[in-house]
Design a protein around this motif. Structure first.
Motif, PDB file in Angstrom:
ATOM      1  N   THR A  65      -6.921  71.393  59.292  1.00 46.61           N
ATOM      2  CA  THR A  65      -6.610  71.113  60.692  1.00 46.61           C
ATOM      3  C   THR A  65      -5.733  69.874  60.818  1.00 46.61           C
ATOM      4  O   THR A  65      -4.761  69.856  61.584  1.00 46.61           O
ATOM      5  N   VAL A  66      -6.050  68.824  60.058  1.00 49.57           N
ATOM      6  CA  VAL A  66      -5.248  67.604  60.101  1.00 49.57           C
ATOM      7  C   VAL A  66      -3.834  67.894  59.592  1.00 49.57           C
ATOM      8  O   VAL A  66      -2.840  67.450  60.190  1.00 49.57           O
ATOM      9  N   ALA A  67      -3.731  68.653  58.509  1.00 50.38           N
ATOM     10  CA  ALA A  67      -2.413  68.984  57.960  1.00 50.38           C
ATOM     11  C   ALA A  67      -1.589  69.783  58.961  1.00 50.38           C
ATOM     12  O   ALA A  67      -0.385  69.552  59.123  1.00 50.38           O
ATOM     13  N   GLN A  68      -2.244  70.724  59.671  1.00 49.20           N
ATOM     14  CA  GLN A  68      -1.525  71.510  60.670  1.00 49.20           C
ATOM     15  C   GLN A  68      -1.111  70.656  61.858  1.00 49.20           C
ATOM     16  O   GLN A  68      -0.037  70.849  62.431  1.00 49.20           O
ATOM     17  N   GLY A  69      -1.966  69.685  62.226  1.00 46.42           N
ATOM     18  CA  GLY A  69      -1.620  68.770  63.316  1.00 46.42           C
ATOM     19  C   GLY A  69      -0.411  67.926  62.962  1.00 46.42           C
ATOM     20  O   GLY A  69       0.501  67.736  63.780  1.00 46.42           O
ATOM     21  N   ILE A  70      -0.379  67.410  61.740  1.00 49.15           N
ATOM     22  CA  ILE A  70       0.750  66.588  61.286  1.00 49.15           C
ATOM     23  C   ILE A  70       2.025  67.439  61.207  1.00 49.15           C
ATOM     24  O   ILE A  70       3.099  67.005  61.633  1.00 49.15           O
ATOM     25  N   ALA A  71       1.885  68.651  60.677  1.00 48.53           N
ATOM     26  CA  ALA A  71       3.053  69.538  60.573  1.00 48.53           C
ATOM     27  C   ALA A  71       3.585  69.898  61.960  1.00 48.53           C
ATOM     28  O   ALA A  71       4.807  69.933  62.169  1.00 48.53           O
ATOM     29  N   THR A  72       2.667  70.137  62.910  1.00 46.39           N
ATOM     30  CA  THR A  72       3.089  70.449  64.274  1.00 46.39           C
ATOM     31  C   THR A  72       3.821  69.267  64.892  1.00 46.39           C
ATOM     32  O   THR A  72       4.853  69.426  65.550  1.00 46.39           O
ATOM     33  N   TYR A  73       3.301  68.066  64.657  1.00 50.68           N
ATOM     34  CA  TYR A  73       3.968  66.879  65.172  1.00 50.68           C
ATOM     35  C   TYR A  73       5.364  66.740  64.570  1.00 50.68           C
ATOM     36  O   TYR A  73       6.332  66.447  65.279  1.00 50.68           O
ATOM     37  N   ALA A  74       5.456  66.958  63.249  1.00 48.23           N
ATOM     38  CA  ALA A  74       6.742  66.807  62.561  1.00 48.23           C
ATOM     39  C   ALA A  74       7.785  67.770  63.112  1.00 48.23           C
ATOM     40  O   ALA A  74       8.956  67.415  63.239  1.00 48.23           O
ATOM     41  N   VAL A  75       7.361  68.982  63.445  1.00 49.16           N
ATOM     42  CA  VAL A  75       8.299  69.961  63.996  1.00 49.16           C
ATOM     43  C   VAL A  75       8.591  69.656  65.462  1.00 49.16           C
ATOM     44  O   VAL A  75       9.748  69.687  65.905  1.00 49.16           O
ATOM     45  N   ALA A  76       7.543  69.317  66.235  1.00 43.46           N
ATOM     46  CA  ALA A  76       7.697  69.141  67.680  1.00 43.46           C
ATOM     47  C   ALA A  76       8.504  67.899  68.039  1.00 43.46           C
ATOM     48  O   ALA A  76       9.139  67.865  69.091  1.00 43.46           O
ATOM     49  N   GLN A  77       8.504  66.886  67.185  1.00 39.08           N
ATOM     50  CA  GLN A  77       9.215  65.649  67.523  1.00 39.08           C
ATOM     51  C   GLN A  77      10.727  65.857  67.643  1.00 39.08           C
ATOM     52  O   GLN A  77      11.409  65.097  68.319  1.00 39.08           O
ATOM     53  N   PHE A  78      11.241  66.911  67.020  1.00 38.26           N
ATOM     54  CA  PHE A  78      12.684  67.174  67.119  1.00 38.26           C
ATOM     55  C   PHE A  78      13.078  67.654  68.512  1.00 38.26           C
ATOM     56  O   PHE A  78      14.245  67.599  68.874  1.00 38.26           O
ATOM     57  N   PHE A  79      12.106  68.127  69.293  1.00 37.18           N
ATOM     58  CA  PHE A  79      12.403  68.642  70.621  1.00 37.18           C
ATOM     59  C   PHE A  79      12.245  67.585  71.713  1.00 37.18           C
ATOM     60  O   PHE A  79      12.435  67.870  72.881  1.00 37.18           O
ATOM     61  N   PHE A  80      11.864  66.361  71.333  1.00 39.01           N
ATOM     62  CA  PHE A  80      11.687  65.285  72.306  1.00 39.01           C
ATOM     63  C   PHE A  80      12.551  64.099  71.899  1.00 39.01           C
ATOM     64  O   PHE A  80      12.801  63.872  70.710  1.00 39.01           O
ATOM     65  N   THR A  81      13.002  63.323  72.907  1.00 39.56           N
ATOM     66  CA  THR A  81      13.868  62.184  72.600  1.00 39.56           C
ATOM     67  C   THR A  81      13.088  60.977  72.107  1.00 39.56           C
ATOM     68  O   THR A  81      13.559  60.261  71.230  1.00 39.56           O
ATOM     69  N   GLU A  82      11.898  60.742  72.674  1.00 36.41           N
ATOM     70  CA  GLU A  82      11.101  59.606  72.233  1.00 36.41           C
ATOM     71  C   GLU A  82      10.352  59.941  70.941  1.00 36.41           C
ATOM     72  O   GLU A  82       9.995  61.092  70.705  1.00 36.41           O
ATOM     73  N   ASN A  83      10.071  58.907  70.157  1.00 36.13           N
ATOM     74  CA  ASN A  83       9.381  59.128  68.884  1.00 36.13           C
ATOM     75  C   ASN A  83       7.938  59.578  69.084  1.00 36.13           C
ATOM     76  O   ASN A  83       7.467  60.508  68.465  1.00 36.13           O
ATOM     77  N   PHE A  84       7.183  58.877  69.937  1.00 34.11           N
ATOM     78  CA  PHE A  84       5.773  59.203  70.159  1.00 34.11           C
ATOM     79  C   PHE A  84       5.583  59.705  71.592  1.00 34.11           C
ATOM     80  O   PHE A  84       4.908  59.091  72.393  1.00 34.11           O
ATOM     81  N   ASP A  85       6.226  60.802  71.895  1.00 31.49           N
ATOM     82  CA  ASP A  85       6.123  61.398  73.226  1.00 31.49           C
ATOM     83  C   ASP A  85       4.727  61.993  73.395  1.00 31.49           C
ATOM     84  O   ASP A  85       4.264  62.762  72.551  1.00 31.49           O
ATOM     85  N   LEU A  86       4.055  61.627  74.479  1.00 33.10           N
ATOM     86  CA  LEU A  86       2.679  62.089  74.699  1.00 33.10           C
ATOM     87  C   LEU A  86       2.608  63.583  75.008  1.00 33.10           C
ATOM     88  O   LEU A  86       1.532  64.181  74.933  1.00 33.10           O
ATOM     89  N   ARG A  87       3.726  64.209  75.354  1.00 28.05           N
ATOM     90  CA  ARG A  87       3.716  65.642  75.630  1.00 28.05           C
ATOM     91  C   ARG A  87       3.533  66.465  74.351  1.00 28.05           C
ATOM     92  O   ARG A  87       3.302  67.660  74.422  1.00 28.05           O
ATOM     93  N   ILE A  88       3.616  65.800  73.203  1.00 32.70           N
ATOM     94  CA  ILE A  88       3.394  66.509  71.936  1.00 32.70           C
ATOM     95  C   ILE A  88       1.903  66.792  71.733  1.00 32.70           C
ATOM     96  O   ILE A  88       1.533  67.800  71.115  1.00 32.70           O
TER      97      ILE A  88
END
Ligand SMILES: [Zn+2]
Length: 120
Positions: A65-88
Motif C-alpha cells: 500500500t505504501v509503495a502504491q501510494g508513493i508511485a501514485t504520488y510520483a505519477v500524479a505530481q506531473f499533473f500539478f504545478t506545485e510540488n506538494f499539491d494537497l489535491r494529490i
C-alpha cells in the motif's frame, strides 16, 4: 523467481501449482473480502498452517500500500504545478482503496509462497 511471480499472479497452489488458493478465478478484479480455500483442491496442501498465520501478510499488505501510494504520488505530481499539491491526497486515497481488494489477495499469496518450504 520470475516463474514464482507468474504462479502467484495466477493464484496457484504453492505446492502442486495446479490448485487455486482463492475461489475467485481472477484475483485482480474483485470487490469484497477474498474467499480463500482452506486446502488445495488438487494436493490437499493446507494454506493456513496455524491460527493467525496470515497476520504477517498484513505487513506485506502495508508495504504494498505504501509503495502504491508513493508511485501514485510520483505519477500524479506531473499533473500539478506545485510540488506538494494537497489535491494529490484524494487521488492517492482513491487508488489505495481501489487496490485494497487486490492487495489482500496478493499479500496472502506472497506470504504463502515465502514460507512454502517450511512445514509445521
Ligand atoms: Zn496443491
Amino acid at each position: 523467481m520470475s516463474n514464482s511471480i507468474v504462479h502467484i499472479l495466477n493464484n496457484d497452489c504453492p505446492h502442486c501449482l495446479k490448485g487455486k488458493v482463492f475461489n475467485e478465478k481472477n484475483i485482480f478484479l474483485n470487490i469484497g473480502f477474498p474467499k480463500m480455500n482452506q486446502y488445495c483442491s488438487n494436493c490437499q496442501f493446507k494454506f493456513e498452517k496455524e491460527p493467525g498465520y496470515f497476520f504477517g501478510a498484513m505487513y506485506v499488505n502495508y508495504g504494498l500500500t505504501v509503495a502504491q501510494g508513493i508511485a501514485t504520488y510520483a505519477v500524479a505530481q506531473f499533473f500539478f504545478t506545485e510540488n506538494f499539491d494537497l489535491r494529490i491526497i484524494p487521488i492517492i486515497a482513491v487508488v489505495i482503496i481501489a487496490m485494497s481488494s487486490f492487495n489482500i489477495r496478493f499479500s496472502r499469496l506472497l506470504w504463502i509462497y515465502m514460507f512454502k518450504n517450511y512445514s509445521i
